[in-house]
Design an enzyme around this catalytic site. Structure first.
Site, PDB file in Angstrom:
ATOM      1  CB  VAL A  37      -2.342  -7.245   0.466  1.00  0.00           C
ATOM      2  CG1 VAL A  37      -1.511  -6.131   0.019  1.00  0.00           C
ATOM      3  CG2 VAL A  37      -3.551  -6.721   1.056  1.00  0.00           C
ATOM      4  CE1 TYR A  72      -8.540   0.169   9.609  1.00  0.00           C
ATOM      5  CE2 TYR A  72      -8.490   1.016  11.869  1.00  0.00           C
ATOM      6  CZ  TYR A  72      -8.063   0.806  10.671  1.00  0.00           C
ATOM      7  OH  TYR A  72      -6.702   1.503  10.621  1.00  0.00           O
ATOM      8  CB  VAL A  73     -11.599  -2.849  16.219  1.00  0.00           C
ATOM      9  CG1 VAL A  73     -11.123  -3.128  17.672  1.00  0.00           C
ATOM     10  CG2 VAL A  73     -11.611  -1.170  16.247  1.00  0.00           C
ATOM     11  CB  ALA A  74     -11.722  -7.670  14.584  1.00  0.00           C
ATOM     12  CG  ASN A 122       0.891   1.196   4.823  1.00  0.00           C
ATOM     13  OD1 ASN A 122       0.842   2.065   5.938  1.00  0.00           O
ATOM     14  ND2 ASN A 122       0.460   1.571   3.728  1.00  0.00           N
ATOM     15  NE  ARG A 143      -4.830   5.801  -2.487  1.00  0.00           N
ATOM     16  CZ  ARG A 143      -5.758   5.638  -1.569  1.00  0.00           C
ATOM     17  NH1 ARG A 143      -6.131   6.650  -0.668  1.00  0.00           N
ATOM     18  NH2 ARG A 143      -6.386   4.290  -1.503  1.00  0.00           N
ATOM     19  CB  ILE A 161      -2.604   9.464  10.501  1.00  0.00           C
ATOM     20  CG1 ILE A 161      -1.814   8.505  11.720  1.00  0.00           C
ATOM     21  CG2 ILE A 161      -1.381  10.082   9.528  1.00  0.00           C
ATOM     22  CD1 ILE A 161      -0.734   9.540  12.799  1.00  0.00           C
ATOM     23  CB  SER A 200      -5.296   1.105  14.151  1.00  0.00           C
ATOM     24  OG  SER A 200      -6.194   2.291  14.821  1.00  0.00           O
ATOM     25  N   GLY A 254       0.759  -1.129  -0.083  1.00  0.00           N
ATOM     26  CA  GLY A 254      -0.222  -0.047  -0.048  1.00  0.00           C
ATOM     27  C   GLY A 254       0.635   1.096  -0.117  1.00  0.00           C
TER      28      GLY A 254
HETATM   29  P1  NAP Z   1      -5.071   5.246   2.769  1.00  0.00           P
HETATM   30  O1  NAP Z   1      -4.749   6.700   2.417  1.00  0.00           O
HETATM   31  O2  NAP Z   1      -6.383   4.917   2.243  1.00  0.00           O
HETATM   32  O3  NAP Z   1      -3.889   4.351   1.785  1.00  0.00           O
HETATM   33  C1  NAP Z   1      -4.291   2.890   1.811  1.00  0.00           C
HETATM   34  C2  NAP Z   1      -3.062   2.181   1.056  1.00  0.00           C
HETATM   35  O4  NAP Z   1      -3.308   0.933   0.887  1.00  0.00           O
HETATM   36  C3  NAP Z   1      -3.224   2.771  -0.398  1.00  0.00           C
HETATM   37  O5  NAP Z   1      -2.061   2.741  -0.974  1.00  0.00           O
HETATM   38  C4  NAP Z   1      -3.858   1.585  -1.283  1.00  0.00           C
HETATM   39  O6  NAP Z   1      -3.895   1.433  -2.470  1.00  0.00           O
HETATM   40  C5  NAP Z   1      -3.418   0.342  -0.259  1.00  0.00           C
HETATM   41  N1  NAP Z   1      -4.514  -0.907  -0.589  1.00  0.00           N
HETATM   42  C6  NAP Z   1      -5.786  -0.659  -0.041  1.00  0.00           C
HETATM   43  N2  NAP Z   1      -6.325  -1.982  -0.507  1.00  0.00           N
HETATM   44  C7  NAP Z   1      -5.194  -2.841  -1.032  1.00  0.00           C
HETATM   45  C8  NAP Z   1      -5.298  -4.234  -1.267  1.00  0.00           C
HETATM   46  N3  NAP Z   1      -6.237  -4.997  -1.293  1.00  0.00           N
HETATM   47  N4  NAP Z   1      -4.153  -4.431  -1.748  1.00  0.00           N
HETATM   48  C9  NAP Z   1      -3.122  -3.598  -1.949  1.00  0.00           C
HETATM   49  N5  NAP Z   1      -2.948  -2.287  -1.481  1.00  0.00           N
HETATM   50  C10 NAP Z   1      -4.282  -1.858  -0.864  1.00  0.00           C
HETATM   51  O7  NAP Z   1      -4.622   4.693   4.212  1.00  0.00           O
HETATM   52  P2  NAP Z   1      -3.753   5.342   5.215  1.00  0.00           P
HETATM   53  O8  NAP Z   1      -4.368   6.071   6.219  1.00  0.00           O
HETATM   54  O9  NAP Z   1      -2.325   5.817   4.659  1.00  0.00           O
HETATM   55  O10 NAP Z   1      -3.302   4.145   6.182  1.00  0.00           O
HETATM   56  C11 NAP Z   1      -2.555   3.041   6.175  1.00  0.00           C
HETATM   57  C12 NAP Z   1      -2.213   1.866   7.137  1.00  0.00           C
HETATM   58  O11 NAP Z   1      -2.376   2.935   8.239  1.00  0.00           O
HETATM   59  C13 NAP Z   1      -3.390   1.123   6.892  1.00  0.00           C
HETATM   60  O12 NAP Z   1      -3.182  -0.098   7.623  1.00  0.00           O
HETATM   61  C14 NAP Z   1      -4.478   1.852   8.167  1.00  0.00           C
HETATM   62  O13 NAP Z   1      -5.479   0.725   8.517  1.00  0.00           O
HETATM   63  C15 NAP Z   1      -3.455   2.331   9.203  1.00  0.00           C
HETATM   64  N6  NAP Z   1      -3.902   3.416  10.186  1.00  0.00           N
HETATM   65  C16 NAP Z   1      -4.240   4.654   9.755  1.00  0.00           C
HETATM   66  C17 NAP Z   1      -4.802   5.381  10.393  1.00  0.00           C
HETATM   67  C18 NAP Z   1      -5.175   6.918  10.136  1.00  0.00           C
HETATM   68  O14 NAP Z   1      -5.414   7.917  10.854  1.00  0.00           O
HETATM   69  N7  NAP Z   1      -5.037   7.210   8.837  1.00  0.00           N
HETATM   70  C19 NAP Z   1      -4.761   5.340  11.669  1.00  0.00           C
HETATM   71  C20 NAP Z   1      -4.420   3.978  12.200  1.00  0.00           C
HETATM   72  C21 NAP Z   1      -3.952   3.134  11.384  1.00  0.00           C
HETATM   73  P3  NAP Z   1      -4.764   2.343  -3.748  1.00  0.00           P
HETATM   74  O15 NAP Z   1      -4.068   3.666  -3.745  1.00  0.00           O
HETATM   75  O16 NAP Z   1      -4.579   1.510  -4.862  1.00  0.00           O
HETATM   76  O17 NAP Z   1      -6.153   2.458  -3.230  1.00  0.00           O
END
Ligand code: NAP
Length: 254
Positions: free
Chosen positions: A71, A162-164, A97, A16, A195, A149, A13
């Protein structure tokens, strides 16, 4: 084949948000970085985003290669890792990620919402870790970092799936850490709080305000805040650290 002299880094991932910031933070002229992405709803947008990550990494002197790989699909993960090993012969760092949300209250949650989130957020890291661990064990070295998270520890209404998945990835981290420690491989997790990324941009203003009010530092985190913790965990300075969960949340959890 002969293993490359350069390090090999795999980040899921990376197109972005936090994943892109991790790609930038780990960019290194002495490393080749492979990342994936998968957004079937917006094939052109996702490719453009992946191209941007490749450019961002190139601008700071690194090499990044983006691939469309889901993934949650075993065959796609096997092919991706197989391709990387054919090209470089080694994997030094894996960052799990990629993540998605399908939020709704437990009583309204559809089976498909549950399966989609568990598939990407928990099965994905399992598939990647299982394969990459084999290579790292043979090398007798490696670093795995899982992005969990804060809600995986404290829970959150509307996010049972998501939490699970995030509680699950913490369990996966600790078990893999115990299994792989004797082979020189560390496994840790980073648990972000709130974030600013696409994932949180769509939340209703009321939810965002409620979250901000719970952060002692009084501000949302940036993807770079999470990426800095990952950079530490894969550095030599973190060599004696395994099975840990580092919360990057402005004090939201302590
Ligand atoms: P995001 O901006 O939505 O980016 C998600 C990334 O994952 C993108 O690159 C997306 O690719 C990729 N992705 C989604 N589904 C996929 C799949 N089936 N196979 C391969 N890649 C996939 O999310 P983010 O906020 O950066 O989150 C990144 C991580 O941090 C996640 O695990 C999230 O749960 C965790 N997190 C985030 C926060 C927050 O506040 N943002 C808080 C806690 C934890 P595409 O661009 O192709 O969609």
């Amino acid at each position: 084949m002969q293993a490359s002299e350069k390090q090999t880094i795999v980040i899921t991932g990376g197109s972005r948000g936090i994943g892109r910031a991790i790609c930038k933070a780990l960019a290194d002229p002495d490393a080749t970085l492979f990342f994936n992405y998968f957004n079937p709803g917006d094939p052109e947008g996702e490719k453009a985003a992946a191209d941007d990550t490749e450019k961002i990494v190139a601008d700071v002197g690194g090499t990044a290669k983006g691939f469309e790989v889901n993934v949650a699909v075993e065959q796609e993960v096997n092919d991706f890792i197989g391709h990387i090993l054919t090209e470089t012969g080694r994997i030094d760092i894996l960052v799990n990620n990629a993540g998605i949300t399908r939020d709704t209250l437990l009583v309204r949650m559809k089976e498909a919402d549950w399966d989609a989130v568990i598939g990407v957020n928990l099965k994905g890291p399992f598939l990647f870790s299982r394969l990459v661990a084999k290579t790292m064990m043979k090398q007798r070295s490696g670093r795995i970092v899982n992005i969990a998270s804060i809600v995986g520890v404290i829970g959150n209404p509307g996010q049972a799936n998501y939490v699970a998945s995030k509680a699950g990835i913490i369990g996966l981290t600790k078990t893999a850490a115990r299994e792989l420690a004797p082979r020189g491989v560390t496994v840790n997790a980073v648990a972000p709080g709130f974030i600013e990324t696409d994932m949180t941009a769509s939340l209703p203003e009321k939810v965002k305000e409620a979250m901000l009010s719970q952060i002692p530092m009084g501000r949302a985190g940036q993807p770079e805040d999470v990426a800095d913790a990952v950079r530490f965990l894969v550095s030599d300075a973190a060599g004696y650290l395994t099975g840990q969960v580092i919360h990057v949340s402005g004090g939201m959890y302590m």
